[in-house]
Structure formats: C-alpha cells, structure tokens
Write a protein that holds these residues in place. Structure first.
Motif, PDB file in Angstrom:
ATOM      1  N   VAL A 132       0.913  -1.182   0.061  1.00 38.47           N
ATOM      2  CA  VAL A 132      -0.066  -0.014  -0.052  1.00 38.47           C
ATOM      3  C   VAL A 132       0.748   1.287  -0.075  1.00 38.47           C
ATOM      4  O   VAL A 132       0.579   2.338  -0.663  1.00 38.47           O
ATOM      5  CB  VAL A 132      -1.002   0.063   1.149  1.00 38.47           C
ATOM      6  N   ARG A 133       1.759   1.332   0.755  1.00 36.35           N
ATOM      7  CA  ARG A 133       2.693   2.629   0.998  1.00 36.35           C
ATOM      8  C   ARG A 133       3.484   2.800  -0.578  1.00 36.35           C
ATOM      9  O   ARG A 133       3.717   3.783  -0.651  1.00 36.35           O
ATOM     10  CB  ARG A 133       3.693   2.520   2.045  1.00 36.35           C
ATOM     11  N   ILE A 134       3.828   1.537  -0.934  1.00 33.94           N
ATOM     12  CA  ILE A 134       4.743   1.898  -2.120  1.00 33.94           C
ATOM     13  C   ILE A 134       3.672   2.220  -3.300  1.00 33.94           C
ATOM     14  O   ILE A 134       4.142   3.288  -4.036  1.00 33.94           O
ATOM     15  CB  ILE A 134       5.340   0.451  -2.709  1.00 33.94           C
ATOM     16  N   LEU A 135       2.763   1.771  -3.381  1.00 27.02           N
ATOM     17  CA  LEU A 135       1.428   2.157  -4.337  1.00 27.02           C
ATOM     18  C   LEU A 135       1.119   3.577  -4.276  1.00 27.02           C
ATOM     19  O   LEU A 135       0.972   4.425  -5.119  1.00 27.02           O
ATOM     20  CB  LEU A 135       0.356   1.268  -4.003  1.00 27.02           C
ATOM     21  N   MET A 136       1.007   4.239  -2.994  1.00 24.90           N
ATOM     22  CA  MET A 136       0.621   5.641  -2.582  1.00 24.90           C
ATOM     23  C   MET A 136       1.899   6.582  -2.909  1.00 24.90           C
ATOM     24  O   MET A 136       1.454   7.555  -3.741  1.00 24.90           O
ATOM     25  CB  MET A 136       0.419   5.748  -1.106  1.00 24.90           C
ATOM     26  N   ALA A 137       3.220   6.067  -2.827  1.00 27.09           N
ATOM     27  CA  ALA A 137       4.083   6.913  -3.088  1.00 27.09           C
ATOM     28  C   ALA A 137       4.298   6.770  -4.768  1.00 27.09           C
ATOM     29  O   ALA A 137       4.435   7.987  -5.302  1.00 27.09           O
ATOM     30  CB  ALA A 137       5.536   6.458  -2.450  1.00 27.09           C
ATOM     31  N   GLY A 138       4.405   5.804  -5.206  1.00 26.19           N
ATOM     32  CA  GLY A 138       4.617   5.478  -6.635  1.00 26.19           C
ATOM     33  C   GLY A 138       3.468   6.247  -7.535  1.00 26.19           C
ATOM     34  O   GLY A 138       3.712   6.751  -8.570  1.00 26.19           O
TER      35      GLY A 138
END
Length: 313
Positions: free
Chosen positions: A140-146
């Motif tokens: 989720v956090r990678i998806l948010m940042a990316g």
C-alpha cells in the motif's frame, strides 16, 4: 518573422520578485538562506529515515518522498531566480521554461496526492490502530508513493505539452519568478478557455479532492482525540493536528486560488506572491512540522546518538 509574431524559439523574460533596490538584495539573501535551510533539513530527514531502522515505517517512508519532492521543487526555482537577480539577466529559453513547467507541475501534483496519503496514514494509525499493519502494508505504501509520482508526471506531461503549444504574441515577459502556467496563459494571443476548463478539472482532482480528504481525516482524528482520557495526550494531539493543518492550508490555499480562477481574474504580479507559499515556504516548514517535532526523530538527533552520527576515527 517579426517580433510581434509568435515564435516557439524565442526566449521568455521572467520579471521575477526583485527590483534593483537595496531592500531587494536583503530579500534575495533571505530567499538564499531559506533555500539552504530547505535543502539541509530535507536531506537530513531523508538520511535519518534511511539509516535509522526505527523510522522504517509507512509514515516516514511517505515523508522521505515528500522531502525529496521538496528538494527538487525548490531547486527547480530558487537557483535560477537568484542567478537572474545577481547577473541582471532575466531570460529563460523556451526549452528551459518548458522544463520548469513540467517539473513544477509534476512535483506540485505529486505532493498534493502524497499529502492526502500521509493524512490517511495518520487517520488509520490513530482511528484504526489494530488494522494499521494490514491497511498500511508495504504494498500500500509503495502504491501510494509510486502513484503520486506517476499520476503527477502524467498530468504534468499533458498540461506542459498543451500549455506550450499556444502561440505567444508580442511581449514574452512573464510577470513571475518562474514559468508557471497561469502566468504564461496571459501571454497567449488565442482563446485558452477550453484549456482553462481542463486546468479547472485537474484542480478538482489534485487540489479540492485531496484537501477535502485531508480535512475529513483530521476531523476524524480530532474526534478520536477527544475520547482520550489523558489531557496531556489530547493537548499534544491537538497541537500536532493544528500545525499540520496550518501547513496544509498554506500549501493548498494559494495553490487553489492560483489554479482554479479564470485567467481574467488574475491580476499582474499577484500569482507570484501567492506562489511563494507553495514553492518556497512550505518546503522549508514540512520537515519541521512533520518530522523534527516527532519524538523518534528528536531521540535520534539527541546527544546520546551523536557518536553514531559522528564516529570516532
């Protein structure tokens, strides 16, 4: 082709913030100090997050991307602005102007989405702490940042290409300290109404929707805080939320006012003073408000950790 005709190869002129007065030199020096502070603060923040395992959390992961965006954004604007003031040359090439527009829109749009993601992270952490490891997992956090970077970049490509294809007639003097779309549209000699509608739609997606989500998240957080039994915890939470909302308002407020008004309502020079908030001031305040006031960061910077930061030879 005469000077009065449009040309895509002609340079633009950035009128800037400063005149040639003594007070302008003081103001320029202040901007340089703020620039150095911003680069230093955000670089330290990124290094701390990378080196300290205690900061390997979703919140600080998103904060590291915010710091990197702030470094790029202020570096895209201030060095050119200061160099123009010191050299007396205010010209910028068409390609240079296009690059400023592209990078600025990428970072502004990405940061709008990233701030909304950060508010969601705080909402989940405070209002649903038991579900936090699931709702804010690594994916989720990678998806948010990316996603913030990707969507901001795609939006920027569209707007940069569209804004720069307009013919610019007569004066090519931009009453601003960097190339920004609303200021450039005033130089176009064709009707830009249709494009302005597109800017308005982008404003809804990147400004009003994220700001509304941030506001709703902090309302829910404050409601949860009111249920705390500890008065000290309530006071600390209120203080933190207040500082966060002040910085968010300083960023979104002028941004919304600049990009969601029709071209006819923009007065000469007004936009450039509003832009100071979301291009220069908030990148300086973000690491202070979001990070350096945090207990984990302060502990890492405390005296007992200086030996780790400055090892003996």
């Amino acid at each position: 082709m005469g000077k009065e005709n449009h040309s895509f190869t002609s340079d633009f002129i950035l009128l800037g913030l400063f005149s040639s007065s003594q007070s302008s030199l003081v103001f320029c020096s202040l901007i340089v100090i703020i620039f150095i502070m911003t680069i230093t603060e955000n670089t330290i923040m990124i290094l701390l997050i990378l080196r300290d395992s205690r900061l390997h959390t979703p919140m600080y992961f998103l904060l590291s991307h915010l710091s990197f965006m702030d470094i790029l954004h202020i570096s895209n604007i201030v060095p050119k602005m200061v160099a123009d003031f010191l050299s007396g040359s205010r010209t910028i090439s068409f390609a240079g102007c296009g690059f400023q527009v592209f990078l600025s829109l990428t970072l502004l749009g990405g940061e709008c989405l990233l701030l909304a993601a950060m508010s969601y992270d705080r909402y989940v952490a405070i209002c649903h702490p038991l579900h936090y490891p699931i709702l804010m997992n690594d994916y989720v956090r990678i998806l948010m940042a990316g996603g913030s970077w990707l969507v901001g970049t795609v939006n920027s490509i569209v707007h940069t290409a569209y804004a720069l294809h307009f013919p610019f007639c007569g004066s090519r003097a931009i009453d601003h300290f960097f190339c920004e779309v609303p200021a450039m549209l005033k130089l176009s000699c064709v009707d830009t109404t249709l494009y302005e509608h597109g800017v308005y739609v982008s404003g809804l997606i990147f400004l009003l929707v994220p700001f509304s989500l941030i506001f709703a998240s902090y309302v829910q957080i404050l409601l949860s805080v009111l249920q705390m039994k500890s008065s000290e915890a309530r006071k600390k939470s209120f203080s933190t939320c207040s500082f966060h909302m002040i910085v968010v308002t300083m960023y979104y407020g002028p941004f919304i006012f600049t990009y969601m008004r029709p071209k006819s309502y923009h007065t000469p020079g007004q936009d450039k003073y509003l832009a100071i908030f979301y291009t220069i001031l908030t990148p300086t305040l973000n690491p202070i408000i979001y990070s350096f006031r945090n207990k984990d960061v302060l502990e890492f910077l405390s005296i007992k950790n200086r030996k780790w930061i400055f090892p003996n030879p």
